[in-house]
Structure formats: structure tokens, C-alpha cells
Scaffold this active site. Structure first.
Site, PDB file in Angstrom:
ATOM      1  N   ASN A  14      37.463  35.773  29.117  1.00  0.00           N
ATOM      2  CA  ASN A  14      37.655  34.916  30.294  1.00  0.00           C
ATOM      3  C   ASN A  14      36.434  34.958  31.199  1.00  0.00           C
ATOM      4  OD1 ASN A  14      40.345  33.487  30.585  1.00  0.00           O
ATOM      5  ND2 ASN A  14      41.005  35.517  29.890  1.00  0.00           N
ATOM      6  N   MET A  98      42.484  45.766  34.153  1.00  0.00           N
ATOM      7  CA  MET A  98      43.770  46.406  33.861  1.00  0.00           C
ATOM      8  C   MET A  98      43.997  47.635  34.739  1.00  0.00           C
ATOM      9  SD  MET A  98      44.663  44.166  31.735  1.00  0.00           S
ATOM     10  CE  MET A  98      46.108  44.673  30.848  1.00  0.00           C
ATOM     11  N   HIS A 117      47.100  35.967  34.340  1.00  0.00           N
ATOM     12  CA  HIS A 117      48.102  36.796  33.674  1.00  0.00           C
ATOM     13  C   HIS A 117      48.632  36.035  32.459  1.00  0.00           C
ATOM     14  CE1 HIS A 117      51.183  39.829  33.243  1.00  0.00           C
ATOM     15  NE2 HIS A 117      52.054  38.852  33.048  1.00  0.00           N
ATOM     16  N   THR A 149      48.718  39.621  45.303  1.00  0.00           N
ATOM     17  CA  THR A 149      49.388  40.216  46.459  1.00  0.00           C
ATOM     18  C   THR A 149      49.707  41.666  46.113  1.00  0.00           C
ATOM     19  OG1 THR A 149      51.502  39.441  45.613  1.00  0.00           O
ATOM     20  CG2 THR A 149      50.391  38.012  47.212  1.00  0.00           C
ATOM     21  N   LEU A 152      52.680  43.579  41.986  1.00  0.00           N
ATOM     22  CA  LEU A 152      51.977  43.296  40.731  1.00  0.00           C
ATOM     23  C   LEU A 152      52.454  41.991  40.080  1.00  0.00           C
ATOM     24  CD1 LEU A 152      49.992  44.542  38.593  1.00  0.00           C
ATOM     25  CD2 LEU A 152      52.039  45.417  37.443  1.00  0.00           C
ATOM     26  N   ASP A 153      51.513  41.120  39.740  1.00  0.00           N
ATOM     27  CA  ASP A 153      51.804  39.867  39.018  1.00  0.00           C
ATOM     28  C   ASP A 153      52.813  38.978  39.742  1.00  0.00           C
ATOM     29  OD1 ASP A 153      50.090  40.786  37.011  1.00  0.00           O
ATOM     30  OD2 ASP A 153      51.706  41.701  35.873  1.00  0.00           O
ATOM     31  N   GLN A 181      43.483  28.737  25.773  1.00  0.00           N
ATOM     32  CA  GLN A 181      43.842  27.894  26.918  1.00  0.00           C
ATOM     33  C   GLN A 181      43.484  28.563  28.241  1.00  0.00           C
ATOM     34  OE1 GLN A 181      44.601  24.783  26.545  1.00  0.00           O
ATOM     35  NE2 GLN A 181      44.425  25.150  24.348  1.00  0.00           N
ATOM     36  N   GLU A 182      43.541  29.896  28.279  1.00  0.00           N
ATOM     37  CA  GLU A 182      43.107  30.614  29.492  1.00  0.00           C
ATOM     38  C   GLU A 182      41.660  30.258  29.816  1.00  0.00           C
ATOM     39  OE1 GLU A 182      43.917  34.858  29.772  1.00  0.00           O
ATOM     40  OE2 GLU A 182      45.539  34.678  28.325  1.00  0.00           O
TER      41      GLU A 182
END
Ligand code: GAR
Length: 197
Positions: A14, A98, A117, A149, A152-153, A181-182
């Protein structure tokens, strides 16, 4: 030109998609930003070499070096913040980073932190998202770009991409389909965010 700092822990595909979109010659479709630095908590991760090959400055802040600190997580985050602040970023982009960030770190960069994510949040926060989607019998999977925020996630969603789960998929085939696609979604989401702000 807006400055980005990208945080990674792994392969950095990414990150590479973002850097390449920012380095693109064509004005249209380009990400109008400069990747000032790529930082990692893993000195040996493949993504750091990948960033260097793309001509982007890198630094490693090894989280294991803070294991003896009174508060290892806070000490690591403070060192990470020092490395980030050298580049005065307009956005701090988590791309396969991570590490769980401390609330203090998230507050310090309020409004500046984005993450990708590999699930359709709010489904499947946490790890092993593709395996869990297959086990649950999901017909679609995907990825989400969201603001970070303290939970998490869970931040506000900026963009999502939906990918089919095909018969016979396993974790590897599904994650490869989503990852492709990311790479398309993340640079565009960052461009939109910068243009809006
Ligand atoms: C990506 O699939 C990203 O969505 C995921 O890690 C992968 C990193 O790949 N992120 C998370 O799981 C964060 N919770 P990359 O290093 O090749 O970009």
C-alpha cells in the site's frame, strides 16, 4: 505541496501504491502530495527497502527497544512522534502498521491519522479478517479507509471497496484480491482528504 508520513510494519505494498501515485507525471489521477518519509517499527521489514528503492527517506523505530521502559507502549509512541514531527506532515498514513497506538498518540495527531483495514468495517475489526469472513460465509469482503480514533478499527469511514468472495477462496486468494483493490482505493482516498482540507 502537502506532506505525508507513512507508517508500515510489513511488505509495504500500500505504501508503494501511494508513493507511485504521488510520483506519477500525469496531473490527472495523481496524488498531489509528497511522501516525506516512511517509518516502521520493524527495522527488517521488506517495506523499508521498497521505500528506499522508490527514493523515499526511511527510519526504523524498533518497538522492542522500549521493552524495559516503565510504559513501553507510551515510550515507543513518543519516539515515533518525534520521528514523525521532523517532517511536519499534513497527514499520517497507516499502511499495514501493526501496532496499537496509545490514546495520547491518537489525540496528538487528531484529524491527521488515517488507516486502511482489510474488511468492510464495522465487520471484522482486528486480525485475520479474511479468514473470519470466509468462515462466516460472507459473499462479499473488502477494505475500509477510515480516520483513526482511540478505539481500534472504529473511526469514521472515508471510503470502502467491496470484493466478491468466490467459491473455493482461501485466506490467500481472498486477501490478494482485496489487496489489489486497496492499492487503488487508498491513494484516491488520501487525495480526496487533502483536497477537502
Ligand atoms: C493490508 O492488507 C492492510 O489493509 C492491512 O495489512 C496489509 C498490509 O499490506 N492492515 C491491517 O491489517 C491493519 N489492521 P502491505 O504492507 O502490503 O500494504
Amino acid at each position: 505541496m502537502k506532506n505525508l508520513v507513512i507508517l508500515i510494519s510489513g511488505g509495504g505494498s500500500n505504501m508503494e501504491a501511494i508513493v507511485r501515485t504521488a510520483q506519477q507525471r500525469d496531473w490527472a489521477g495523481r496524488l498531489h502530495a509528497r511522501v516525506a518519509a516512511v517509518l516502521s517499527n520493524r527495522p527488517d521489514c521488506a517495506g523499508l527497502a521498497r521505500a528506499q528503492a522508490l527514493g523515499v527517506p526511511t527510519a526504523a523505530i524498533d518497538h522492542r527497544a522500549f521493552a524495559q521502559a516503565a510504559d513501553p507502549r507510551a515510550a515507543f509512541d513518543a519516539a515515533l512522534a518525534d520521528a514523525i514531527d521532523r517532517h511536519a506532515p499534513d497527514l499520517v498514513v497507516l499502511a499495514g502498521f501493526m501496532r496499537i497506538l496509545t490514546p495520547g498518540f491518537v489525540r496528538r495527531y487528531a484529524g491527521l491519522l488515517v488507516n486502511i483495514h482489510p474488511s468492510l468495517l464495522p465487520a471484522f475489526p482486528g486480525l485475520h479478517t479474511h479468514r473470519r469472513a470466509i468462515e462466516a460465509g460472507c459473499r462479499v469482503a473488502g477494505a475500509t479507509v477510515h480516520r483513526v480514533t482511540e478505539e481500534l478499527d472504529h473511526g469514521p469511514i472515508l471510503d470502502q471497496v467491496v470484493v466478491p468472495v468466490l467459491p473455493g477462496d482461501d485466506e490467500a486468494t481472498l486477501s490478494a484480491r482485496v489487496l489489489t483493490q486497496e492499492h487503488r482505493m487508498y491513494p484516491r482516498a488520501i487525495e480526496r482528504l487533502l483536497a477537502a482540507g
